[in-house]
Design a protein around this motif. Structure first.
Motif, mmCIF file in Angstrom:
data_model
loop_
_atom_site.group_PDB
_atom_site.id
_atom_site.type_symbol
_atom_site.label_atom_id
_atom_site.label_comp_id
_atom_site.label_asym_id
_atom_site.label_seq_id
_atom_site.Cartn_x
_atom_site.Cartn_y
_atom_site.Cartn_z
ATOM 1 N N MET A 1 0.818 -1.201 0.000
ATOM 2 C CA MET A 1 0.000 0.000 0.000
ATOM 3 C C MET A 1 0.860 1.263 0.000
ATOM 4 N N LEU A 2 1.852 1.301 0.888
ATOM 5 C CA LEU A 2 2.756 2.450 0.983
ATOM 6 C C LEU A 2 4.183 1.976 0.735
ATOM 7 N N LYS A 3 4.867 2.655 -0.187
ATOM 8 C CA LYS A 3 6.266 2.341 -0.478
ATOM 9 C C LYS A 3 7.088 3.616 -0.368
ATOM 10 N N ILE A 4 8.107 3.567 0.460
ATOM 11 C CA ILE A 4 9.022 4.693 0.617
ATOM 12 C C ILE A 4 10.392 4.252 0.133
ATOM 13 N N ARG A 5 10.994 5.049 -0.718
ATOM 14 C CA ARG A 5 12.300 4.717 -1.263
ATOM 15 C C ARG A 5 13.258 5.901 -1.143
ATOM 16 N N ASN A 6 14.378 5.654 -0.436
ATOM 17 C CA ASN A 6 15.474 6.616 -0.325
ATOM 18 C C ASN A 6 14.997 7.981 0.162
ATOM 19 N N LEU A 7 14.150 7.989 1.201
ATOM 20 C CA LEU A 7 13.578 9.236 1.711
ATOM 21 C C LEU A 7 14.610 10.012 2.532
ATOM 22 N N ASN A 8 14.810 11.263 2.145
ATOM 23 C CA ASN A 8 15.662 12.188 2.883
ATOM 24 C C ASN A 8 14.843 13.416 3.248
ATOM 25 N N VAL A 9 14.945 13.844 4.502
ATOM 26 C CA VAL A 9 14.250 15.046 4.959
ATOM 27 C C VAL A 9 15.236 15.904 5.744
ATOM 28 N N HIS A 10 15.274 17.196 5.403
ATOM 29 C CA HIS A 10 16.163 18.129 6.080
ATOM 30 C C HIS A 10 15.368 19.235 6.761
ATOM 31 N N TYR A 11 15.827 19.638 7.932
ATOM 32 C CA TYR A 11 15.344 20.855 8.575
ATOM 33 C C TYR A 11 16.498 21.843 8.557
ATOM 34 N N GLY A 12 16.414 22.824 7.644
ATOM 35 C CA GLY A 12 17.551 23.718 7.503
ATOM 36 C C GLY A 12 18.758 22.916 7.053
ATOM 37 N N GLY A 13 19.835 22.983 7.809
ATOM 38 C CA GLY A 13 21.026 22.219 7.456
ATOM 39 C C GLY A 13 21.104 20.869 8.135
ATOM 40 N N ILE A 14 20.060 20.509 8.889
ATOM 41 C CA ILE A 14 20.079 19.258 9.656
ATOM 42 C C ILE A 14 19.383 18.159 8.868
ATOM 43 N N SER A 15 20.046 17.017 8.745
ATOM 44 C CA SER A 15 19.469 15.866 8.073
ATOM 45 C C SER A 15 18.736 15.014 9.106
ATOM 46 N N ALA A 16 17.386 15.055 9.059
ATOM 47 C CA ALA A 16 16.578 14.345 10.059
ATOM 48 C C ALA A 16 16.284 12.908 9.653
ATOM 49 N N VAL A 17 16.106 12.680 8.351
ATOM 50 C CA VAL A 17 15.871 11.344 7.821
ATOM 51 C C VAL A 17 16.843 11.129 6.671
ATOM 52 N N LYS A 18 17.558 9.989 6.704
ATOM 53 C CA LYS A 18 18.710 9.804 5.822
ATOM 54 C C LYS A 18 18.556 8.584 4.916
ATOM 55 N N GLY A 19 17.797 8.755 3.851
ATOM 56 C CA GLY A 19 17.732 7.719 2.820
ATOM 57 C C GLY A 19 17.050 6.444 3.225
ATOM 58 N N ILE A 20 15.946 6.554 3.972
ATOM 59 C CA ILE A 20 15.283 5.329 4.425
ATOM 60 C C ILE A 20 14.339 4.778 3.355
ATOM 61 N N SER A 21 14.146 3.466 3.388
ATOM 62 C CA SER A 21 13.189 2.784 2.523
ATOM 63 C C SER A 21 12.392 1.806 3.381
ATOM 64 N N LEU A 22 11.081 1.801 3.193
ATOM 65 C CA LEU A 22 10.239 0.856 3.933
ATOM 66 C C LEU A 22 8.954 0.609 3.168
ATOM 67 N N ASP A 23 8.297 -0.509 3.508
ATOM 68 C CA ASP A 23 7.043 -0.901 2.881
ATOM 69 C C ASP A 23 5.977 -1.119 3.943
ATOM 70 N N VAL A 24 4.756 -0.701 3.620
ATOM 71 C CA VAL A 24 3.600 -0.958 4.482
ATOM 72 C C VAL A 24 2.564 -1.714 3.652
ATOM 73 N N PRO A 25 2.494 -3.046 3.790
ATOM 74 C CA PRO A 25 1.521 -3.815 3.017
ATOM 75 C C PRO A 25 0.079 -3.491 3.429
ATOM 76 N N GLU A 26 -0.836 -3.663 2.502
ATOM 77 C CA GLU A 26 -2.250 -3.404 2.779
ATOM 78 C C GLU A 26 -2.753 -4.290 3.909
ATOM 79 N N LYS A 27 -3.526 -3.694 4.814
ATOM 80 C CA LYS A 27 -4.192 -4.353 5.946
ATOM 81 C C LYS A 27 -3.208 -4.879 6.997
ATOM 82 N N SER A 28 -1.984 -4.375 6.961
ATOM 83 C CA SER A 28 -0.976 -4.795 7.950
ATOM 84 C C SER A 28 -0.855 -3.754 9.058
ATOM 85 N N ILE A 29 -0.115 -4.124 10.108
ATOM 86 C CA ILE A 29 0.350 -3.174 11.123
ATOM 87 C C ILE A 29 1.867 -3.141 11.020
ATOM 88 N N VAL A 30 2.407 -1.974 10.756
ATOM 89 C CA VAL A 30 3.855 -1.787 10.680
ATOM 90 C C VAL A 30 4.242 -0.768 11.743
#
Length: 235
Positions: A1-30
């Motif tokens: 259902m949800l696929k995240i690939r190489n997610l990076n998030v920055h706040y200003g110069g701070i790297s809060a999320v560094k290239g994460i990848s994860l999957d959330v299958p339908e009707k699951s609990i992750v």
């Protein structure tokens, strides 16, 4: 259902999320577990468009939602129960629920009945100001408000935070019931033991990076998880 690939998030110069990848299958609990400041909340906020990804891609039901606005993402079927509940103290329980349905054009009364059936206490408190509810009741209201948009995926950020152990058990029973009724759940939770017990899949986030992943029950038995998050020794 949800696929995240190489997610990076920055706040200003701070790297809060560094290239994460994860999957959330339908009707699951992750579940995502990790210490404070690991990037868990930032991950959820980026999925729902409250903070923008600097790199990577977020796909929901096969559609790229990375650059969509939050209102559009909610209409696609994703909602967030924020950390700290964030109910509107000076509005009634019913008014809070109706705010959760602000993008809905029909079926609002049916949705309210569904929430009240799931949380009978909220029906009893329907006209009470949300600010006068107990912590557990406010958490029920926050979850009920998120359910008012009839989400396909509901994300919960620390739903047991600050609640008494008996109330926590009730919240986890509700999480399992929501999932049993067909809603997919992505859960951030300080109580790693309870989260992993109900999770189909778990991810450990440390300083913005996923370091361990696997089925929830396997992670419960992982000595690294026990030492870091479950308060058990190596004996």
């Amino acid at each position: 259902m949800l696929k995240i690939r190489n997610l990076n998030v920055h706040y200003g110069g701070i790297s809060a999320v560094k290239g994460i990848s994860l999957d959330v299958p339908e009707k699951s609990i992750v579940t995502l577990i990790g210490a404070n400041g690991a990037g868990k909340s930032t991950t959820l906020r980026s999925i729902v468009g409250l903070v923008k990804a600097s790199e990577g891609e977020i796909n929901f039901l096969g559609e790229n939602i990375t650059d969509m606005e939050t209102t559009e993402i909610v209409t696609k079927g994703i909602t967030l129960v924020p950390e700290g509940r964030r109910v509107f103290d000076n509005l009634s329980v019913l008014e809070n629920l109706k705010i959760g349905a602000y993008l809905q054009k029909e079926g609002i009364d049916e949705n309210i009945k569904m929430v009240y059936d799931l949380f009978p206490r909220l029906r009893e408190r329907s006209w009470q100001f949300a600010g006068t509810l107990s912590g557990g009741e406010q958490q029920m209201l926050a979850v009920g408000r998120a359910l008012m948009s009839k989400p396909k995926l509901i994300m919960m950020d620390e739903p047991s935070l600050g609640l008494a152990p008996l109330i926590v058990n009730g919240i986890f029973d509700i999480i399992k019931e929501i999932n049993k009724q067909g809603t997919t759940i992505l859960l951030i939770e300080q109580n790693a033991n309870k989260a992993l017990k109900i999770a189909d899949m778990g991810y450990v986030l440390e300083t913005g990076t996923i370091t361990i992943e696997g089925p929830g029950k396997e992670l419960l038995m992982d000595q690294r998880i026990k030492d870091a998050y479950l308060g058990t020794s190596k004996k």
